[in-house]
Scaffold this motif. Structure first.
Motif, PDB file in Angstrom:
ATOM      1  N   VAL A  28       0.832  -1.203   0.000  1.00 20.64           N
ATOM      2  CA  VAL A  28       0.000   0.000   0.000  1.00 20.64           C
ATOM      3  C   VAL A  28       0.867   1.254   0.000  1.00 20.64           C
ATOM      4  CG1 VAL A  28      -1.714   1.298   1.321  1.00 20.64           C
ATOM      5  CG2 VAL A  28      -1.890  -1.208   1.161  1.00 20.64           C
ATOM      6  N   PHE A  29       1.930   1.257   0.819  1.00 22.56           N
ATOM      7  CA  PHE A  29       2.761   2.457   0.944  1.00 22.56           C
ATOM      8  C   PHE A  29       3.525   2.743  -0.352  1.00 22.56           C
ATOM      9  CE2 PHE A  29       6.536   4.772   2.602  1.00 22.56           C
ATOM     10  CZ  PHE A  29       5.851   5.866   3.080  1.00 22.56           C
ATOM     11  N   SER A  30       4.074   1.689  -0.987  1.00 21.35           N
ATOM     12  CA  SER A  30       4.820   1.918  -2.235  1.00 21.35           C
ATOM     13  C   SER A  30       3.888   2.391  -3.339  1.00 21.35           C
ATOM     14  CB  SER A  30       5.546   0.634  -2.661  1.00 21.35           C
ATOM     15  OG  SER A  30       4.621  -0.371  -3.027  1.00 21.35           O
ATOM     16  N   THR A  31       2.626   1.915  -3.329  1.00 20.20           N
ATOM     17  CA  THR A  31       1.655   2.414  -4.319  1.00 20.20           C
ATOM     18  C   THR A  31       1.424   3.907  -4.127  1.00 20.20           C
ATOM     19  OG1 THR A  31       0.562   0.255  -4.257  1.00 20.20           O
ATOM     20  CG2 THR A  31      -0.651   2.076  -5.266  1.00 20.20           C
ATOM     21  N   TYR A  32       1.256   4.300  -2.876  1.00 18.75           N
ATOM     22  CA  TYR A  32       1.051   5.732  -2.578  1.00 18.75           C
ATOM     23  C   TYR A  32       2.294   6.543  -2.967  1.00 18.75           C
ATOM     24  CZ  TYR A  32       1.043   9.944   0.295  1.00 18.75           C
ATOM     25  OH  TYR A  32       1.147  11.250   0.720  1.00 18.75           O
ATOM     26  N   ILE A  33       3.472   6.044  -2.613  1.00 18.85           N
ATOM     27  CA  ILE A  33       4.704   6.786  -2.897  1.00 18.85           C
ATOM     28  C   ILE A  33       4.933   6.966  -4.391  1.00 18.85           C
ATOM     29  CG2 ILE A  33       7.241   6.594  -2.757  1.00 18.85           C
ATOM     30  CD1 ILE A  33       5.883   7.590  -0.238  1.00 18.85           C
ATOM     31  N   SER A  34       4.462   5.997  -5.192  1.00 14.05           N
ATOM     32  CA  SER A  34       4.676   6.092  -6.645  1.00 14.05           C
ATOM     33  C   SER A  34       3.931   7.282  -7.251  1.00 14.05           C
ATOM     34  CB  SER A  34       4.247   4.793  -7.321  1.00 14.05           C
ATOM     35  OG  SER A  34       2.836   4.656  -7.282  1.00 14.05           O
ATOM     36  N   PHE A  35       2.965   7.840  -6.504  1.00 11.65           N
ATOM     37  CA  PHE A  35       2.229   9.018  -6.992  1.00 11.65           C
ATOM     38  C   PHE A  35       2.684  10.297  -6.298  1.00 11.65           C
ATOM     39  CE2 PHE A  35      -0.676   5.413  -7.652  1.00 11.65           C
ATOM     40  CZ  PHE A  35      -0.946   5.570  -9.001  1.00 11.65           C
ATOM     41  N   THR A  36       3.831  10.225  -5.615  1.00 10.28           N
ATOM     42  CA  THR A  36       4.300  11.409  -4.884  1.00 10.28           C
ATOM     43  C   THR A  36       5.758  11.709  -5.233  1.00 10.28           C
ATOM     44  OG1 THR A  36       5.162  10.156  -2.984  1.00 10.28           O
ATOM     45  CG2 THR A  36       2.826  10.767  -2.943  1.00 10.28           C
ATOM     46  N   GLU A  37       6.190  12.888  -4.803  1.00  8.77           N
ATOM     47  CA  GLU A  37       7.606  13.259  -4.861  1.00  8.77           C
ATOM     48  C   GLU A  37       8.136  13.203  -3.431  1.00  8.77           C
ATOM     49  OE1 GLU A  37       8.302  16.993  -6.701  1.00  8.77           O
ATOM     50  OE2 GLU A  37      10.410  17.059  -6.151  1.00  8.77           O
ATOM     51  N   TRP A  38       9.053  12.263  -3.174  1.00  7.10           N
ATOM     52  CA  TRP A  38       9.513  12.050  -1.791  1.00  7.10           C
ATOM     53  C   TRP A  38      10.997  11.713  -1.799  1.00  7.10           C
ATOM     54  CZ3 TRP A  38       9.264   7.217   1.653  1.00  7.10           C
ATOM     55  CH2 TRP A  38       9.502   7.563   2.991  1.00  7.10           C
TER      56      TRP A  38
END
Length: 293
Positions: A28-38
């Motif tokens: 779940v976290f990697s899916t969210y991170i793939s749509f962010t700049e972090w």
């Protein structure tokens, strides 16, 4: 009855925690991170599909996909065939059978750091033992992993991966062969079947489930190739040119060297989709040649 039910929940709790912490949460976290700049240090910033678009438009990503496809096409058939042949030989009544099994399984437990150093020396253009053998029989030396030809480099690394993994695949197929009833083999001998016909008409059909399992695991292992490339090239920052990249090296570089977690997560998910597609492709042909009866 209720007390026994509580004990059941308590005993399964470590497994549930393990699945939630090390499987569901990273997914779940990697899916969210793939749509962010972090960058690991500041709060993630939502940017939508930008990471996915950037990754798909990068020439380096498609080069890595080409390399890993060719790596899998070379590695999987060679490893499966060699594992089957070695398992068949070690399933015969020969002396020192246990010693031979240990010999073939030894690379599996050899660390990539030690194995990589040895293979780098063996592949050395000037001092390597492989080129020494070629020159001894009158052939020209070859640039194995230093070549400008990406196909030569990928093929050489695939051979190293076979050396590393064939022992494990051999053990699985050997376990299947040892379950072939002796009565069936004796009956085939009485019917006049020679060794080749026993191998192809009796043994192989009965171990096809294990061969199929080896192919699936080898395919996943090939698309997740990381250690073998890093072990032979030494360092991703200085030793691996773009033409020799594979997706997992891009993920590692973007995530832990450049701190671009968004593109790294997007690349990882794209690699997952490719592995899933390839596995489903193999699954589609399973019923045509795998026998479970």
């Amino acid at each position: 009855m209720q007390k026994q039910g509580y004990w059941g929940y308590i005993f399964t709790l470590p497994f549930v925690i393990n699945v939630v912490v090390f499987l569901l949460f990273p997914i779940v976290f990697s899916t969210y991170i793939s749509f962010t700049e972090w960058d690991l240090f500041n709060a993630p910033r939502w940017i939508g599909l930008d990471n996915w678009v950037r990754v798909l438009n990068k020439h380096e990503f498609w080069v890595s996909i080409r390399n890993v496809f060719m790596f899998a096409l070379i590695f999987v058939p060679i490893q499966t065939i060699m594992a089957f042949v070695i398992a068949f030989m070690l399933n015969q009544a020969i002396r020192a059978k246990g010693l031979f099994r240990l010999f073939y399984f030894l690379p599996v437990v050899t660390p990539w750091i030690a194995g990589g150093v040895v293979w780098v020396w063996m592949f050395n253009y000037q001092y390597g033992v492989i080129n020494w053998v070629l020159e001894s029989i009158g052939l020209d030396p070859v640039k194995w992993i230093d070549s400008s030809n990406w196909l030569m480099v990928v093929s050489s690394i695939a051979i190293v991966q076979v050396w590393k993994g064939v022992g494990q695949s051999m053990i699985m197929i050997l376990a299947g062969m040892q379950n072939v009833p002796k009565e069936v083999l004796e009956a085939s001998q009485i019917d006049g079947a020679n060794g080749w016909k026993q191998l192809t008409k009796v043994v192989f059909p009965m171990v096809t489930p294990m061969v199929y399992l080896v192919m699936i695991l080898s395919t996943i292992s090939a698309f997740q190739a990381f250690d073998v490339f890093l072990g032979l090239f030494g360092s991703i920052t200085t030793g691996i040119p773009e033409r020799n990249m594979v997706p997992n090296l891009l993920v590692y570089r973007d995530a832990f060297l450049l701190f671009k977690m968004g593109p790294a997560s997007a690349t990882a998910w794209l690699l997952f989709v490719i592995i899933l597609g390839f596995t489903l492709f193999q699954k589609y042909f399973e019923k045509k040649w795998v026998h479970y009866d």
